[in-house]
Design a protein around this motif. Structure first.
Motif, short mmCIF file in Angstrom:
data_model
loop_
_atom_site.label_atom_id
_atom_site.label_comp_id
_atom_site.label_asym_id
_atom_site.label_seq_id
_atom_site.Cartn_x
_atom_site.Cartn_y
_atom_site.Cartn_z
N GLN A 26 0.82 -1.19 0.00
CA GLN A 26 0.00 0.00 0.00
C GLN A 26 0.87 1.26 0.00
OE1 GLN A 26 -2.48 -0.45 3.46
NE2 GLN A 26 -3.95 -1.78 2.42
N ALA A 27 1.93 1.23 0.79
CA ALA A 27 2.84 2.38 0.84
C ALA A 27 3.52 2.61 -0.51
CB ALA A 27 3.90 2.16 1.93
N ALA A 28 3.91 1.53 -1.17
CA ALA A 28 4.54 1.66 -2.49
C ALA A 28 3.57 2.28 -3.49
CB ALA A 28 5.02 0.30 -2.97
N TRP A 29 2.30 1.88 -3.41
CA TRP A 29 1.30 2.46 -4.33
C TRP A 29 1.08 3.93 -4.00
CZ3 TRP A 29 -3.60 4.60 -3.61
CH2 TRP A 29 -4.33 4.84 -4.78
N LEU A 30 0.99 4.28 -2.73
CA LEU A 30 0.84 5.68 -2.35
C LEU A 30 2.00 6.52 -2.88
CD1 LEU A 30 -0.40 5.44 1.36
CD2 LEU A 30 -1.70 6.33 -0.59
N ALA B 278 1.80 25.82 -0.23
CA ALA B 278 2.37 24.47 -0.28
C ALA B 278 1.31 23.45 0.12
CB ALA B 278 3.57 24.36 0.65
N ALA B 279 1.39 22.25 -0.43
CA ALA B 279 0.40 21.23 -0.13
C ALA B 279 0.94 19.87 -0.50
CB ALA B 279 -0.90 21.49 -0.90
N VAL B 280 0.32 18.85 0.06
CA VAL B 280 0.59 17.47 -0.34
C VAL B 280 -0.50 17.07 -1.31
CG1 VAL B 280 0.83 15.09 0.43
CG2 VAL B 280 1.65 16.96 1.89
N GLU B 281 -0.11 16.66 -2.51
CA GLU B 281 -1.07 16.29 -3.54
C GLU B 281 -1.05 14.79 -3.77
OE1 GLU B 281 0.09 18.70 -6.87
OE2 GLU B 281 -1.25 20.34 -6.24
N MET B 282 -2.24 14.20 -3.80
CA MET B 282 -2.38 12.78 -4.08
C MET B 282 -3.17 12.67 -5.37
SD MET B 282 -3.23 11.67 -0.13
CE MET B 282 -3.06 9.90 -0.38
N HIS B 283 -2.49 12.23 -6.43
CA HIS B 283 -3.05 12.29 -7.77
C HIS B 283 -3.90 11.05 -8.09
CE1 HIS B 283 -0.46 15.74 -8.59
NE2 HIS B 283 0.52 15.06 -7.99
N SER B 284 -4.84 11.24 -8.99
CA SER B 284 -5.67 10.12 -9.43
C SER B 284 -4.82 9.13 -10.21
CB SER B 284 -6.83 10.62 -10.30
OG SER B 284 -6.33 11.33 -11.44
N ALA B 285 -5.20 7.87 -10.16
CA ALA B 285 -4.46 6.80 -10.82
C ALA B 285 -5.18 6.39 -12.10
CB ALA B 285 -4.33 5.60 -9.88
N ALA B 286 -4.39 5.90 -13.07
CA ALA B 286 -4.99 5.44 -14.32
C ALA B 286 -5.96 4.29 -14.06
CB ALA B 286 -3.89 5.02 -15.29
N ARG B 287 -5.67 3.49 -13.06
CA ARG B 287 -6.53 2.38 -12.68
C ARG B 287 -6.73 2.42 -11.17
NH1 ARG B 287 -5.22 -4.06 -13.58
NH2 ARG B 287 -7.33 -4.85 -13.26
N PRO B 288 -7.84 2.96 -10.70
CA PRO B 288 -8.08 3.08 -9.26
C PRO B 288 -8.11 1.72 -8.57
CG PRO B 288 -9.64 4.42 -10.51
CD PRO B 288 -8.93 3.54 -11.50
N LEU B 289 -7.93 1.75 -7.28
CA LEU B 289 -7.98 0.52 -6.49
C LEU B 289 -9.42 0.07 -6.29
CD1 LEU B 289 -5.39 1.34 -3.67
CD2 LEU B 289 -4.99 0.22 -5.87
N CYS B 290 -9.60 -1.24 -6.16
CA CYS B 290 -10.93 -1.78 -5.88
C CYS B 290 -11.34 -1.46 -4.44
CB CYS B 290 -10.96 -3.29 -6.10
SG CYS B 290 -10.68 -3.79 -7.82
N GLU B 291 -10.38 -1.44 -3.52
CA GLU B 291 -10.65 -1.12 -2.12
C GLU B 291 -9.76 0.04 -1.70
OE1 GLU B 291 -10.39 -4.48 0.47
OE2 GLU B 291 -11.29 -5.86 -0.98
N PRO B 292 -10.34 1.11 -1.16
CA PRO B 292 -9.53 2.27 -0.78
C PRO B 292 -8.47 1.92 0.27
CG PRO B 292 -11.88 2.80 -0.74
CD PRO B 292 -11.77 1.31 -0.89
#
Length: 217
Positions: free
Chosen positions: A50-54, A74-88
């Motif tokens: 999970q950490a590697a994916w984050l 300044a901010a921490v940005e978490m970008h959308s993925a080309a293929r989202p996870l099935c479980e958050p």
């Protein structure tokens, strides 16, 4: 004769029933496969995975005021993925202020904020820096550590035991004692102009991109 005539019909019905069962099973598998193909299966991931994916989704947005305030915009940005996870994934964005003092359990760290969120990569998320880090504070000379990690809040045994010297820290030298860290960034004091002139300070590394470099274990 009567029984002999019924046997072929009975055999045909049995064959039809078997074929129908196979068709139903095939359709169910196809449906399940179609559902999984729309997202990335992660139900059996370890927290290290999970950490590697984050890590692949995180960036740190640099200040937009020319450096007059290290943390403004300044901010921490978490970008959308080309293929989202099935479980958050349960993710945390933690902020700490650091001191040169070491304790029995590790380096001197004071938690400023720990923001918890569920993130599957279906849409982007932005976590702004805590408001009071942006305010001018006399003697605000402690470095700030920002980390994105998976799972429960970090325990004392997972925090870094030792940190680099104040004002000369390098993010690569921050040694979290856990595999749950996705990415982290060590930043200069919130208001370096008010620091003691005898204490060296560092500025954010120049970069051609619009984001800070990401450091991780």
């Amino acid at each position: 004769m009567f029984r002999t005539r019924l046997r072929p019909r009975h055999t045909a019905l049995t064959a039809c029933a078997a074929a129908a069962a196979l068709l139903t099973a095939g359709c169910a598998k196809a449906s399940a496969g179609a559902q999984v193909s729309g997202c990335r299966a992660d139900g059996h991931w370890s927290q290290r995975q999970q950490a590697a994916w984050l890590r692949s989704t995180v960036s740190f947005r640099e200040p937009g005021d020319g450096g007059r305030s290290p943390y403004r915009d300044a901010a921490v940005e978490m970008h959308s993925a080309a293929r989202p996870l099935c479980e958050p994934v349960v993710a945390h964005v933690g902020f700490w202020t650091l001191t040169a003092t070491e304790t029995a359990t590790g380096a001197g760290m004071s938690s400023v904020m720990d923001h918890r969120l569920s993130f599957d990569g279906s849409r982007s998320r932005t976590v702004a820096f805590p408001a009071h880090l942006l305010a001018a504070r006399g003697g605000a000379c402690g470095d700030v550590l920002v980390a994105v990690y998976a799972g429960d809040p970090l325990t004392g045994d997972e925090l870094p035991q030792r940190l680099p010297d104040q004002g000369a820290a390098r993010s690569a030298d921050v040694g979290f004692r856990t595999e749950r860290i996705g990415a982290y960034r060590l930043l200069p004091p919130p208001d370096p102009t008010r620091c003691d002139s005898a204490v060296p300070t560092v500025s954010p590394s120049p970069s051609r991109s619009a984001a800070w470099d990401i450091y991780h274990p």
